[in-house]
Design a protein around this motif. Sequence first.
Motif, PDB file in Angstrom:
ATOM      1  N   PRO A 200     -16.120   1.265  -2.216  1.00 21.07           N
ATOM      2  CA  PRO A 200     -15.352   0.365  -2.624  1.00 21.07           C
ATOM      3  C   PRO A 200     -14.290   0.582  -3.427  1.00 21.07           C
ATOM      4  O   PRO A 200     -13.597  -0.532  -3.557  1.00 21.07           O
ATOM      5  CB  PRO A 200     -16.408  -0.603  -2.619  1.00 21.07           C
ATOM      6  CG  PRO A 200     -17.666   0.212  -1.941  1.00 21.07           C
ATOM      7  CD  PRO A 200     -17.453   1.836  -1.612  1.00 21.07           C
ATOM      8  N   GLY A 201     -15.100   1.446  -4.038  1.00 20.18           N
ATOM      9  CA  GLY A 201     -13.919   2.024  -5.463  1.00 20.18           C
ATOM     10  C   GLY A 201     -12.448   2.323  -5.281  1.00 20.18           C
ATOM     11  O   GLY A 201     -11.150   1.219  -5.142  1.00 20.18           O
ATOM     12  N   LEU A 202     -12.301   2.833  -4.262  1.00 21.81           N
ATOM     13  CA  LEU A 202     -10.982   3.128  -3.051  1.00 21.81           C
ATOM     14  C   LEU A 202      -9.756   1.937  -2.158  1.00 21.81           C
ATOM     15  O   LEU A 202      -8.918   1.694  -2.217  1.00 21.81           O
ATOM     16  CB  LEU A 202     -11.244   4.390  -2.191  1.00 21.81           C
ATOM     17  CG  LEU A 202     -11.464   5.304  -3.102  1.00 21.81           C
ATOM     18  CD1 LEU A 202     -11.840   6.631  -1.725  1.00 21.81           C
ATOM     19  CD2 LEU A 202     -10.218   5.991  -3.929  1.00 21.81           C
ATOM     20  N   LEU A 203     -10.928   0.853  -1.453  1.00 25.14           N
ATOM     21  CA  LEU A 203     -10.458  -0.236  -1.744  1.00 25.14           C
ATOM     22  C   LEU A 203      -9.507  -0.937  -2.282  1.00 25.14           C
ATOM     23  O   LEU A 203      -9.110  -2.211  -2.158  1.00 25.14           O
ATOM     24  CB  LEU A 203     -11.577  -0.733  -0.683  1.00 25.14           C
ATOM     25  CG  LEU A 203     -12.263  -0.491   1.063  1.00 25.14           C
ATOM     26  CD1 LEU A 203     -13.192  -0.943   1.816  1.00 25.14           C
ATOM     27  CD2 LEU A 203     -10.626   0.358   1.768  1.00 25.14           C
ATOM     28  N   GLY A 204     -10.577  -1.587  -3.460  1.00 27.83           N
ATOM     29  CA  GLY A 204      -9.941  -1.740  -4.609  1.00 27.83           C
ATOM     30  C   GLY A 204      -8.588  -1.063  -5.056  1.00 27.83           C
ATOM     31  O   GLY A 204      -7.445  -2.077  -5.657  1.00 27.83           O
ATOM     32  N   LEU A 205      -8.365   0.587  -5.277  1.00 31.72           N
ATOM     33  CA  LEU A 205      -7.255   0.534  -5.972  1.00 31.72           C
ATOM     34  C   LEU A 205      -6.919   0.453  -4.840  1.00 31.72           C
ATOM     35  O   LEU A 205      -5.448   0.366  -5.837  1.00 31.72           O
ATOM     36  CB  LEU A 205      -7.423   2.108  -6.444  1.00 31.72           C
ATOM     37  CG  LEU A 205      -6.410   3.351  -6.904  1.00 31.72           C
ATOM     38  CD1 LEU A 205      -5.822   2.853  -8.000  1.00 31.72           C
ATOM     39  CD2 LEU A 205      -7.109   4.644  -7.081  1.00 31.72           C
ATOM     40  N   VAL A 206      -6.418   1.110  -3.817  1.00 29.09           N
ATOM     41  CA  VAL A 206      -5.486   1.238  -2.802  1.00 29.09           C
ATOM     42  C   VAL A 206      -4.441   0.160  -2.309  1.00 29.09           C
ATOM     43  O   VAL A 206      -2.621  -0.205  -2.696  1.00 29.09           O
ATOM     44  CB  VAL A 206      -5.316   1.928  -1.431  1.00 29.09           C
ATOM     45  CG1 VAL A 206      -4.200   1.254  -0.750  1.00 29.09           C
ATOM     46  CG2 VAL A 206      -6.308   3.442  -1.469  1.00 29.09           C
ATOM     47  N   PRO A 207      -5.259  -1.193  -2.703  1.00 29.32           N
ATOM     48  CA  PRO A 207      -3.797  -2.876  -1.743  1.00 29.32           C
ATOM     49  C   PRO A 207      -3.638  -2.971  -3.521  1.00 29.32           C
ATOM     50  O   PRO A 207      -2.707  -3.057  -3.490  1.00 29.32           O
ATOM     51  CB  PRO A 207      -5.224  -3.530  -1.795  1.00 29.32           C
ATOM     52  CG  PRO A 207      -6.334  -2.055  -1.017  1.00 29.32           C
ATOM     53  CD  PRO A 207      -6.658  -1.306  -2.002  1.00 29.32           C
ATOM     54  N   ALA A 208      -3.784  -2.423  -4.335  1.00 33.73           N
ATOM     55  CA  ALA A 208      -3.574  -2.862  -5.374  1.00 33.73           C
ATOM     56  C   ALA A 208      -2.664  -1.952  -6.510  1.00 33.73           C
ATOM     57  O   ALA A 208      -1.102  -2.586  -6.521  1.00 33.73           O
ATOM     58  CB  ALA A 208      -4.557  -3.034  -7.338  1.00 33.73           C
ATOM     59  N   LEU A 209      -2.347  -1.398  -5.698  1.00 31.50           N
ATOM     60  CA  LEU A 209      -1.258  -0.205  -5.958  1.00 31.50           C
ATOM     61  C   LEU A 209      -0.114  -0.262  -5.368  1.00 31.50           C
ATOM     62  O   LEU A 209       1.183  -0.848  -5.376  1.00 31.50           O
ATOM     63  CB  LEU A 209      -1.651   1.007  -5.749  1.00 31.50           C
ATOM     64  CG  LEU A 209      -2.587   1.395  -6.667  1.00 31.50           C
ATOM     65  CD1 LEU A 209      -2.439   3.653  -7.061  1.00 31.50           C
ATOM     66  CD2 LEU A 209      -1.631   1.558  -8.730  1.00 31.50           C
ATOM     67  N   LEU A 210      -0.380  -0.577  -3.499  1.00 35.15           N
ATOM     68  CA  LEU A 210       0.607  -1.137  -2.807  1.00 35.15           C
ATOM     69  C   LEU A 210       1.681  -2.756  -3.671  1.00 35.15           C
ATOM     70  O   LEU A 210       2.336  -2.626  -3.042  1.00 35.15           O
ATOM     71  CB  LEU A 210      -0.043  -1.314  -1.664  1.00 35.15           C
ATOM     72  CG  LEU A 210      -0.262   0.002  -0.864  1.00 35.15           C
ATOM     73  CD1 LEU A 210      -0.787  -0.300   0.271  1.00 35.15           C
ATOM     74  CD2 LEU A 210       1.166   0.562  -1.276  1.00 35.15           C
ATOM     75  N   LEU A 211       0.339  -3.834  -4.049  1.00 37.76           N
ATOM     76  CA  LEU A 211       0.588  -4.753  -4.234  1.00 37.76           C
ATOM     77  C   LEU A 211       1.892  -4.593  -5.439  1.00 37.76           C
ATOM     78  O   LEU A 211       3.093  -4.729  -5.626  1.00 37.76           O
ATOM     79  CB  LEU A 211      -0.254  -6.134  -4.645  1.00 37.76           C
ATOM     80  CG  LEU A 211       0.269  -7.380  -5.111  1.00 37.76           C
ATOM     81  CD1 LEU A 211       1.043  -7.678  -4.198  1.00 37.76           C
ATOM     82  CD2 LEU A 211      -0.783  -7.961  -5.823  1.00 37.76           C
ATOM     83  N   ALA A 212       1.486  -4.240  -6.917  1.00 36.64           N
ATOM     84  CA  ALA A 212       2.073  -3.455  -7.989  1.00 36.64           C
ATOM     85  C   ALA A 212       3.720  -3.011  -7.132  1.00 36.64           C
ATOM     86  O   ALA A 212       4.274  -3.360  -7.720  1.00 36.64           O
ATOM     87  CB  ALA A 212       1.469  -2.625  -8.516  1.00 36.64           C
ATOM     88  N   ALA A 213       3.511  -1.765  -5.973  1.00 33.55           N
ATOM     89  CA  ALA A 213       5.040  -1.750  -5.869  1.00 33.55           C
ATOM     90  C   ALA A 213       6.138  -2.250  -5.298  1.00 33.55           C
ATOM     91  O   ALA A 213       7.050  -2.789  -5.654  1.00 33.55           O
ATOM     92  CB  ALA A 213       5.095  -0.509  -4.564  1.00 33.55           C
TER      93      ALA A 213
END
Length: 434
Positions: A200-213
């Motif tokens: 679950p942590g990685l599913l939270g991390l990756v989309p947040a980084l993509l949105l930030a980009a």
Amino acid sequence: MSDRRNDANFLEAVMVESGATAERRTEPERASPVFITAYAIAYLGLWVALITPVVVSLAVRVQQIDPDGKEGSLALVTGVGALLALIANPFFGRLSDRTTSRFGMRRPWLVGGALAGTLGLAVVSTAQGVPVLLLGWCLAQAGLNAVLAALTALLPDQVPTEQRGRVSGLLGMAMAAATVIGTFLAQALQDSAFWMFMAPGLLGLVPALLLAAMLRDRVLPASERPRYDAGEFARSFWVNPVAHPDFGWAWLSRFLLFMGVATLLTYQAYYLTDRLHVPADEVARLVFVATLVQTVFTVAGSNASGWMSDKLGRRKVFVLGSAAVFGIGLLVIALAGSFPVFLVGMAITGLGQGVYLAVDLALVADVLPDRDSDAGKDLGVFNIANALPQSLAPAIAPVFLAVGGGGNYPVLFGAAAAFAVLGALSIHPVRRIR
């Protein structure tokens, strides 16, 4: 303070074109489908990371570490973590309102918060005692609530009024889908404490980084940043309900409804084992089944009501009806004597919760006291209404459970239903919206 969605050159061009060099731009442009999709996925990922431990993973982990004192230890971990979330959300929202980074106002908190939250979940997954588990959960709550503060502020930052109901509906669906994904991951990975939290942590991390980009973030010049002192810190946790009564009533409505939500999420696993006598090794699977049923109705209610709310230009009637329906579902659960009846109650709560979450965030975005300069802070204060019940529900639940000698789940969920109905009534005095 100007509402800068892009950079200073973009704002200057808008001012020149409009012929108004001193005019505030308070309404964002129409949000693109690409942004809305990335936004909804990031919101989904955040809630997968945040809600999975609350629904089942923490209960399982605490039982592994402290089987004899599981109830008290779970109350300690969830209560302290929720108290920290209560502070972190408006605090980081206030900081994001004052962030003058060249990368934008919200982007640094999306990235930093997601990294810190993932690290906290890693600590929880490897903890061998309750104190270390508590420390990891506090770090996870702080980081993930920084992300939540930034994501919530993006709604008034990036989405115009005429789209907010539909986007809010997608976000409501994302919260519901996150619960299903989280419980599925928990029961699929229950043999691995590490991956039960880290997936679950990685599913939270990756989309947040993509949105930030991809985010075209607002940029605040250092010259326009308001002061931040002890007084401003204190005001980060407060919006005067007398000066802004509509915001105050919306806050109270969500707080009361989420008292019911927090009670159900925190105690459904123990309800299944202690009242319905489900074997411990079956709990994760049955929680997933119940959550799946609930989510089907949540998604149906959220999608339809968000669209209808924008179409009709009305918010209150949806909030009023949905909170009442959620309360009825909790009453069914309170009286359930079997798992099928429990599923019926979960379906009813899902319908109520879907309609509520679709409209309520759009409603509060419409009644913000100052959307230009304090959106992050004010929405952080609003999110206290989500976090505070996570502390209060476990704290007061033993009082209801103790009625009649202990383990009285009908009384506990009956009280939760009463909170939800009161939440429905609390939205009635809001005047600025229909």
